[in-house]
Design a protein around this motif. Structure first.
Motif, PDB file in Angstrom:
ATOM      1  N   GLY A 108       0.767  -1.236   0.000  1.00  0.00           N
ATOM      2  CA  GLY A 108       0.000   0.000   0.000  1.00  0.00           C
ATOM      3  C   GLY A 108       0.800   1.289   0.000  1.00  0.00           C
ATOM      4  O   GLY A 108       0.231   2.367   0.132  1.00  0.00           O
ATOM      5  N   VAL A 109       2.108   1.199  -0.138  1.00  0.00           N
ATOM      6  CA  VAL A 109       2.922   2.414  -0.162  1.00  0.00           C
ATOM      7  C   VAL A 109       2.640   3.189  -1.441  1.00  0.00           C
ATOM      8  O   VAL A 109       2.685   2.632  -2.532  1.00  0.00           O
ATOM      9  N   GLY A 110       2.358   4.474  -1.279  1.00  0.00           N
ATOM     10  CA  GLY A 110       2.039   5.309  -2.422  1.00  0.00           C
ATOM     11  C   GLY A 110       3.252   5.925  -3.090  1.00  0.00           C
ATOM     12  O   GLY A 110       3.191   6.293  -4.255  1.00  0.00           O
ATOM     13  N   LYS A 111       4.377   6.020  -2.369  1.00  0.00           N
ATOM     14  CA  LYS A 111       5.539   6.690  -2.933  1.00  0.00           C
ATOM     15  C   LYS A 111       6.802   6.233  -2.215  1.00  0.00           C
ATOM     16  O   LYS A 111       6.806   5.987  -1.030  1.00  0.00           O
ATOM     17  N   TYR A 112       7.876   6.157  -2.991  1.00  0.00           N
ATOM     18  CA  TYR A 112       9.210   5.902  -2.458  1.00  0.00           C
ATOM     19  C   TYR A 112       9.997   7.193  -2.597  1.00  0.00           C
ATOM     20  O   TYR A 112      10.102   7.752  -3.683  1.00  0.00           O
ATOM     21  N   VAL A 113      10.532   7.700  -1.486  1.00  0.00           N
ATOM     22  CA  VAL A 113      11.322   8.923  -1.500  1.00  0.00           C
ATOM     23  C   VAL A 113      12.741   8.549  -1.099  1.00  0.00           C
ATOM     24  O   VAL A 113      12.959   7.960  -0.043  1.00  0.00           O
ATOM     25  N   SER A 114      13.698   8.886  -1.936  1.00  0.00           N
ATOM     26  CA  SER A 114      15.095   8.557  -1.675  1.00  0.00           C
ATOM     27  C   SER A 114      15.706   9.539  -0.684  1.00  0.00           C
ATOM     28  O   SER A 114      15.555  10.754  -0.821  1.00  0.00           O
ATOM     29  N   LYS A 115      16.423   9.004   0.294  1.00  0.00           N
ATOM     30  CA  LYS A 115      17.138   9.852   1.245  1.00  0.00           C
ATOM     31  C   LYS A 115      18.298  10.585   0.573  1.00  0.00           C
ATOM     32  O   LYS A 115      18.863  11.493   1.154  1.00  0.00           O
ATOM     33  N   GLY A 116      18.623  10.197  -0.643  1.00  0.00           N
ATOM     34  CA  GLY A 116      19.708  10.838  -1.361  1.00  0.00           C
ATOM     35  C   GLY A 116      19.377  12.222  -1.893  1.00  0.00           C
ATOM     36  O   GLY A 116      20.254  12.964  -2.302  1.00  0.00           O
ATOM     37  N   GLU A 117      18.102  12.579  -1.885  1.00  0.00           N
ATOM     38  CA  GLU A 117      17.698  13.911  -2.351  1.00  0.00           C
ATOM     39  C   GLU A 117      18.062  14.956  -1.301  1.00  0.00           C
ATOM     40  O   GLU A 117      18.243  14.626  -0.129  1.00  0.00           O
ATOM     41  N   ASP A 118      18.104  16.224  -1.711  1.00  0.00           N
ATOM     42  CA  ASP A 118      18.328  17.273  -0.726  1.00  0.00           C
ATOM     43  C   ASP A 118      17.079  17.392   0.152  1.00  0.00           C
ATOM     44  O   ASP A 118      15.979  17.048  -0.256  1.00  0.00           O
ATOM     45  N   PHE A 119      17.266  17.885   1.355  1.00  0.00           N
ATOM     46  CA  PHE A 119      16.169  17.895   2.333  1.00  0.00           C
ATOM     47  C   PHE A 119      15.004  18.778   1.914  1.00  0.00           C
ATOM     48  O   PHE A 119      13.857  18.445   2.184  1.00  0.00           O
TER      49      PHE A 119
END
Length: 146
Positions: A108-119
């Protein structure tokens, strides 16, 4: 209206502090970022929310790699709990292994956000995931005539 809660499940204190720093500087209005340091703490929070002692989160933001119960196991627990399965969830993780992402999506996860992006980018992506508050419905009052 009370602040909506984003439940942030993150075991890395430094990462959580940096995200909170940028979160607090964003213009996200009525949402509070509530961080717990483990999946066990998240389960405890969610059980208290179901008992009316905490706010049901508007979004659960989960790191995949944690000590003890991992993020995928937490997502599974949420997904199979009928009272929580409708709560939106997203992954915030360094891991981008397709097999893990596919499993998270099935849970059910709607999105994966990478920790590699800027905050700033991460906060902006999280903001896009927060569902709009439910509109307040006023009861219809009927009179009995004069």
């Amino acid at each position: 209206m009370a602040a909506r809660v984003i439940l942030h499940v993150e075991d890395d204190d430094d990462y959580a502090s940096l995200l909170r720093y940028y979160w607090n500087r964003s213009a996200i209005g009525d949402c509070t970022l509530h961080r717990v340091a483990s999946a066990n703490e998240a389960i405890d929070y969610l059980e208290r929310a179901l008992a009316g002692e905490q706010t049901i989160p508007a979004l659960v933001l989960v790191d995949l790699e944690m000590h003890g119960i991992n993020g995928l196991e937490l997502l599974e627990w949420i997904h199979y709990n009928p009272k929580l399965s409708s709560v939106p969830a997203a992954v915030l993780s360094w891991w981008d292994e397709p097999r893990r992402i596919e499993r998270a999506v099935r849970l059910g996860v709607g999105k994966y956000v990478s920790k590699g992006e800027d905050f700033r980018g991460i906060v902006a992506r999280i903001e896009q995931l927060i569902p709009a508050p439910e509109s307040v419905k006023m009861p219809i009052v009927t009179g009995q005539g004069i």
